[in-house]
Design an enzyme around this catalytic site. Structure first.
Site, PDB file in Angstrom:
ATOM      1  N   ASP A 178      -0.537  21.287 -17.212  1.00 48.15           N
ATOM      2  CA  ASP A 178      -0.849  19.929 -16.604  1.00 48.15           C
ATOM      3  C   ASP A 178      -2.566  19.624 -16.867  1.00 48.15           C
ATOM      4  OD1 ASP A 178      -2.659  22.230 -15.882  1.00 48.15           O
ATOM      5  OD2 ASP A 178      -1.751  22.321 -13.731  1.00 48.15           O
TER       6      ASP A 178
ATOM      7  N   GLU B 167      -4.507  34.180 -19.266  1.00 49.64           N
ATOM      8  CA  GLU B 167      -5.301  33.422 -19.525  1.00 49.64           C
ATOM      9  C   GLU B 167      -7.040  33.760 -19.527  1.00 49.64           C
ATOM     10  OE1 GLU B 167      -5.153  29.198 -18.300  1.00 49.64           O
ATOM     11  OE2 GLU B 167      -7.051  29.221 -18.607  1.00 49.64           O
TER      12      GLU B 167
ATOM     13  N   ASP C 224       4.731  22.053 -16.382  1.00 48.00           N
ATOM     14  CA  ASP C 224       3.935  22.960 -15.052  1.00 48.00           C
ATOM     15  C   ASP C 224       3.999  21.738 -14.211  1.00 48.00           C
ATOM     16  OD1 ASP C 224       1.810  24.729 -15.792  1.00 48.00           O
ATOM     17  OD2 ASP C 224       0.781  23.197 -17.063  1.00 48.00           O
TER      18      ASP C 224
ATOM     19  N   GLU D  28       1.084  28.999 -10.853  1.00 47.34           N
ATOM     20  CA  GLU D  28       0.574  29.780 -11.414  1.00 47.34           C
ATOM     21  C   GLU D  28       0.280  30.312 -10.318  1.00 47.34           C
ATOM     22  OE1 GLU D  28      -3.315  27.337 -11.509  1.00 47.34           O
ATOM     23  OE2 GLU D  28      -2.980  26.457 -13.586  1.00 47.34           O
TER      24      GLU D  28
END
Ligand code: KIV
Length: 284
Positions: A64, A202, A103, A135
Site C-alpha cells: 500500500d 518494520e 496489502d 498490519e
C-alpha cells in the site's frame, strides 16, 4: 561390526532455490530451514514487475506504499481496495516465478473478520494474487484465522505499521522500550499460531529482529529490522533512487534513477526543440 554411515540430506543452496520455477509459501518455509535469505521488493505495475521477476526476486509485494510512491499521498491511508486490485492485477500479469503478496489497504479489514475475508477474497479473485498481507498483532487475530481458514495465505506485519501512523504520531524506530518489545514478541508468536506464513518486521532494533527470527518457525522479512531476519524487503522506488526525499538509515540506494531519468528527459526536450528529433532514419 560398525554401522554403515547414514546418508545426510544434502543442504539446499541459494542456486537450488533460484531454479525453483514457482515460489510458494512452502518454498519460503524451506528457505528459512535451509538458511537461504528471501529477497522481496515492492512493485505496482506490469513493466517493473516483469523486470523484478526476470531478475529472480523471490517475493513481490504490491504494497500500500503505492499510495505514497504511485499516487503521491503523504500516508498509506487513502489508497482504496479497488486501486490495490488494479495495481495487483497488473503485477500478477507480469510474474512467472515470484510469489505475489498484496496489502489489504487501510479500512478494508479493521472492521471485523468478515470484512477482512471479503477484502482478501476480492484481491485473490479479481487480481489473481497469491497471498495477502495485513498490519497488526492480536487485534487482527480473528481476521487472520478466518482468511487462512478460507485457504488464503496471510503475511503479518509488525513494528512500524504505517497504517497506524496517526496513532504513533511519528516514523521513529518502534519497540525500543521493553513493554512494546514484549508485545511485539507475543504478537509475532500469535501470528504464527493463527497461521501466518511469514511476518514483516518494520523499523525495530536489530537485536529484537534477530530474537523474533530465532523464536519463529515462519520466516521474518525485515525492513529496518537488522541482518538476522530471514529476508529483506525495500520499496522499489526508494532503492532505485526514483524517490529522493525518503532517506531512512535502513535504505540502501542501488541507483539514482531520479537524476538518470531527469537527464534523459532534458536531452529529449533539447533534441525536440532544436529539431534534432526525429532524424531521417527515425521517420517513414
Ligand atoms: O507497503 C509497503 O511497501 C510495505 C513494506 C514497507 C513492507 O508494507
Amino acid at each position: 561390526m560398525s554401522a554403515a554411515p547414514t546418508a545426510q540430506p544434502m543442504q539446499r543452496t541459494a542456486e537450488d532455490f533460484r531454479k525453483v520455477r514457482k515460489v510458494t509459501t512452502h518454498t519460503l518455509q524451506e528457505m528459512k530451514q535451509a538458511k537461504i535469505k528471501i529477497a522481496m521488493l515492492t512493485a505496482y505495475d506490469y513493466s517493473l514487475a516483469r523486470i523484478l521477476d526476470d531478475a529472480g526476486i523471490d517475493v513481490i509485494l504490491v504494497g500500500d506504499s503505492a499510495s505514497n510512491v504511485m499516487a503521491g499521498h503523504e500516508t498509506t491511508l487513502p489508497i482504496t481496495l479497488d486501486q490495490m486490485i488494479y495495481h495487483a492485477a497488473s503485477v500478477v500479469r507480469a510474474v512467472r516465478r515470484a510469489l505475489v503478496v498484496v496489502d489489504l489497504p487501510f479500512g478494508s479489514y479493521q472492521g471485523n473478520s468478515k470484512e477482512a475475508l471479503n477484502s482478501a477474497i476480492r484481491i485473490m479473485k479479481e487480481a489473481g494474487a497469491h497471498a495477502v498481507k495485513l498490519e497488526g498483532g492480536r487485534e487482527v487475530k480473528d481476521s487472520v484465522e478466518r482468511i487462512v481458514a478460507a485457504g488464503v495465505p496471510v503475511m503479518g506485519h509488525l513494528g512500524l505499521t504505517p497504517q497506524s501512523i496517526y496513532k504513533f504520531g511519528t516514523y521513529v524506530v518502534r519497540a525500543t522500550e521493553e513493554t512494546e518489545a514484549n508485545r511485539l514478541r507475543e504478537d509475532a508468536k500469535l501470528l504464527e499460531q493463527v497461521g501466518c506464513f511469514a511476518v514483516v518486521l518494520e523499523k525495530i532494533p536489530a537485536t529484537l529482529g534477530a530474537e523474533v527470527t530465532q523464536q519463529l518457525r515462519i520466516p521474518t522479512i525485515g525492513i529496518g529490522a537488522g541482518a538476522a531476519c530471514d529476508g529483506q524487503v525495500l520499496v522499489l522506488h526508494d532503492m532505485l533512487g526514483i524517490n529522493q526525499e525518503f532517506k531512512p538509515r535502513f535504505l540502501r540506494r542501488y541507483l539514482n534513477l531520479y537524476d538518470t531519468i531527469r537527464e534523459a528527459v532534458c536531452r529529449y526536450c533539447d533534441d525536440v526543440k532544436q529539431g534534432n528529433f526525429p532524424a531521417p532514419h527515425e521517420q517513414y
